[in-house]
Design a protein around this motif. Structure first.
Motif, mmCIF file in Angstrom:
data_model
loop_
_atom_site.group_PDB
_atom_site.id
_atom_site.type_symbol
_atom_site.label_atom_id
_atom_site.label_comp_id
_atom_site.label_asym_id
_atom_site.label_seq_id
_atom_site.Cartn_x
_atom_site.Cartn_y
_atom_site.Cartn_z
ATOM 1 N N ARG A 103 31.919 -0.730 36.711
ATOM 2 C CA ARG A 103 31.817 -2.133 37.105
ATOM 3 C C ARG A 103 31.522 -3.016 35.896
ATOM 4 O O ARG A 103 32.086 -4.102 35.761
ATOM 5 C CB ARG A 103 30.716 -2.283 38.153
ATOM 6 N N VAL A 104 30.655 -2.551 35.006
ATOM 7 C CA VAL A 104 30.303 -3.323 33.820
ATOM 8 C C VAL A 104 31.518 -3.532 32.923
ATOM 9 O O VAL A 104 31.800 -4.651 32.481
ATOM 10 C CB VAL A 104 29.159 -2.632 33.042
ATOM 11 N N ILE A 105 32.248 -2.444 32.631
ATOM 12 C CA ILE A 105 33.408 -2.544 31.747
ATOM 13 C C ILE A 105 34.453 -3.472 32.334
ATOM 14 O O ILE A 105 35.036 -4.314 31.630
ATOM 15 C CB ILE A 105 34.015 -1.155 31.480
ATOM 16 N N ARG A 106 34.696 -3.360 33.620
ATOM 17 C CA ARG A 106 35.695 -4.224 34.261
ATOM 18 C C ARG A 106 35.228 -5.677 34.292
ATOM 19 O O ARG A 106 36.045 -6.595 34.161
ATOM 20 C CB ARG A 106 36.008 -3.716 35.668
ATOM 21 N N GLU A 107 33.942 -5.886 34.464
ATOM 22 C CA GLU A 107 33.422 -7.252 34.498
ATOM 23 C C GLU A 107 33.524 -7.900 33.117
ATOM 24 O O GLU A 107 33.843 -9.081 32.999
ATOM 25 C CB GLU A 107 31.979 -7.256 34.979
ATOM 26 N N ILE A 108 33.263 -7.132 32.074
ATOM 27 C CA ILE A 108 33.401 -7.670 30.721
ATOM 28 C C ILE A 108 34.854 -8.035 30.452
ATOM 29 O O ILE A 108 35.151 -9.094 29.881
ATOM 30 C CB ILE A 108 32.894 -6.654 29.681
ATOM 31 N N VAL A 190 26.945 -10.237 36.952
ATOM 32 C CA VAL A 190 26.851 -8.806 37.186
ATOM 33 C C VAL A 190 25.947 -8.170 36.145
ATOM 34 O O VAL A 190 26.049 -8.451 34.966
ATOM 35 C CB VAL A 190 28.248 -8.161 37.126
ATOM 36 N N GLY A 191 25.033 -7.314 36.625
ATOM 37 C CA GLY A 191 24.199 -6.551 35.709
ATOM 38 C C GLY A 191 22.878 -7.211 35.376
ATOM 39 O O GLY A 191 22.082 -6.658 34.653
ATOM 40 N N THR A 192 22.611 -8.400 35.885
ATOM 41 C CA THR A 192 21.334 -9.030 35.581
ATOM 42 C C THR A 192 20.212 -8.290 36.284
ATOM 43 O O THR A 192 20.404 -7.712 37.343
ATOM 44 C CB THR A 192 21.325 -10.504 36.023
ATOM 45 N N HIS A 193 19.027 -8.339 35.703
ATOM 46 C CA HIS A 193 17.891 -7.601 36.254
ATOM 47 C C HIS A 193 17.170 -8.392 37.327
ATOM 48 O O HIS A 193 16.319 -7.858 37.997
ATOM 49 C CB HIS A 193 16.891 -7.282 35.135
ATOM 50 N N THR A 194 17.437 -9.671 37.466
ATOM 51 C CA THR A 194 16.725 -10.478 38.430
ATOM 52 C C THR A 194 17.716 -11.222 39.303
ATOM 53 O O THR A 194 18.859 -11.435 38.946
ATOM 54 C CB THR A 194 15.820 -11.509 37.741
#
Length: 371
Positions: A103-108, A190-194
């Motif tokens: 998900r991270v790679i695709r979001e970037i 996407v990927g934020t901690h809060t």
């Protein structure tokens, strides 16, 4: 499970404990989750039990045990451990981690250099006190840009400035002219901690950032080096030696960051010559680099909230170092044919370059394609 998902899961566990009457506290607005530090256990950790101990009248480890009981059967969490005075440590299921990385790679790839921008501070307006000291001007301008990237607005008290995103040179730093920030474009979080959103708040008094004074020397050092020398240390620390930052050597952190970006771009170009392109098709065993890319949104949010551009700079150094250790595995060797593994590694390399370019942009520093 992303850090944001994990944060919500822990928050729901707190709410369950309160609803069941075993924990008598006000449910917090959010729960901060961060990657486990060196020497810790698991993938992520939170200190929420320590935060709730005093208002609950319980020992922090007792609070942690209460929450652990309500988290152990959560999907995608392999185990929950309690360490130290009451830290909760989470080990995620391996398949869940692979989904997060995908998900991270695709979001970037989708958001480009805007990866990590969000609307989490939307509705927040920050006023800064007028400043003329060069480093204070530079820091204020950069903090406003970081706030803008998280959906906030900011300006200098009593100054009608222009959008900080429209700055094309460093005349503001040289002359002491202040700038304000308008609304940023909508981007993914996407990927934020809060997951909390501040709504319609304004700082009651103009903020004045505590800064150790220093000269700004773009004419002597160049804009990129001059900015890094002042922004990389914490605001209260001494600035870096500009002369050392001009040397193109691996001991120079700015060179490593910019070289890593250029190297990522070169790998994509080299792969095109070999007839293949980035595509994240299979898991890549690079947990450090993947973890750092996943942490990027949280770092940007933290830097904006704490008025700390140095957090972005340190994060970029870590990304660059992890990428440079990984880069040699990206392209096929000898007679080896490009495979799904190579395409996936190339996608990871491209994502690292994108994160480096986006972070440097927020600091007002260029990311050259060649060095």
């Amino acid at each position: 499970m992303t850090p944001a998902d994990l944060s919500l899961t822990v928050l729901h566990a707190v709410r369950r404990a309160v609803d069941e009457g075993v924990l008598r506290v006000d449910v917090p607005a959010r729960v901060a989750v961060e990657r486990s530090r060196a020497g810790g256990t698991g993938d992520y950790a939170t200190s929420v039990a320590l935060r709730l101990a005093r208002p609950s009248g319980l020992d922090a480890r007792d609070v942690a045990e209460i929450l652990k009981e309500r988290l152990s059967d959560s999907p995608a969490i392999r185990s929950v451990d309690i360490t130290g005075p009451g830290f909760l440590n989470f080990t995620l299921d391996g398949s869940s981690q692979e989904l997060v990385h995908d998900r991270v790679i695709r979001e970037i790839a989708r958001t480009g250099i805007s990866y990590g921008h969000s609307q989490l501070l939307s509705g927040t307006h920050v006023r800064f006190a007028p400043v003329t000291e060069p480093r204070a001007v530079l820091l204020t301008e950069t903090v406003i840009r970081l706030l803008q990237a998280q959906g906030a607005t900011g300006d200098i008290d009593g100054i009608d400035g222009i959008d900080g995103a429209d700055r094309t040179d460093d005349s503001s730093v040289i002359s002491g002219t202040d700038r304000s920030v308008g609304e940023p474009s909508a981007t993914a979080d996407v990927g934020t901690h809060t997951t909390d959103v501040d709504t319609h708040t304004t700082t009651p008094h103009p903020e004045r950032l505590p800064v150790a004074p220093s000269v700004y020397l773009p004419d002597l050092l160049g804009v990129d080096v001059a900015r890094w020398a002042l922004l990389r240390p914490a605001a209260h620390d001494r600035v870096l030696d500009g002369a050392a930052l001009l040397v193109q050597h691996e001991r120079n952190p700015l060179f490593r960051v910019r070289y890593a970006h250029a190297r990522a771009r070169r790998l994509v170009d080299n792969a095109a010559q070999l007839g293949f392109a980035p595509a994240y098709e299979s898991a890549v065993d690079e947990p450090r680099l993947l973890g750092l890319l996943g942490d990027h949104p949280a770092v940007l949010l933290s830097a904006a909230r704490h008025r700390a551009p140095d957090r972005v700079a340190r994060h970029l150094e870590a990304v660059a170092d992890a990428f440079l250790a990984f880069q040699h595995t990206v392209l096929p060797l000898g007679d080896e044919k490009p495979s799904a593994a190579h395409r996936s590694r190339l996608a990871l390399a491209e994502a690292a370059g994108t994160v480096l370019a986006g972070g440097l942009s927020l600091l007002g520093i260029s990311a050259p394609d060649q060095i």
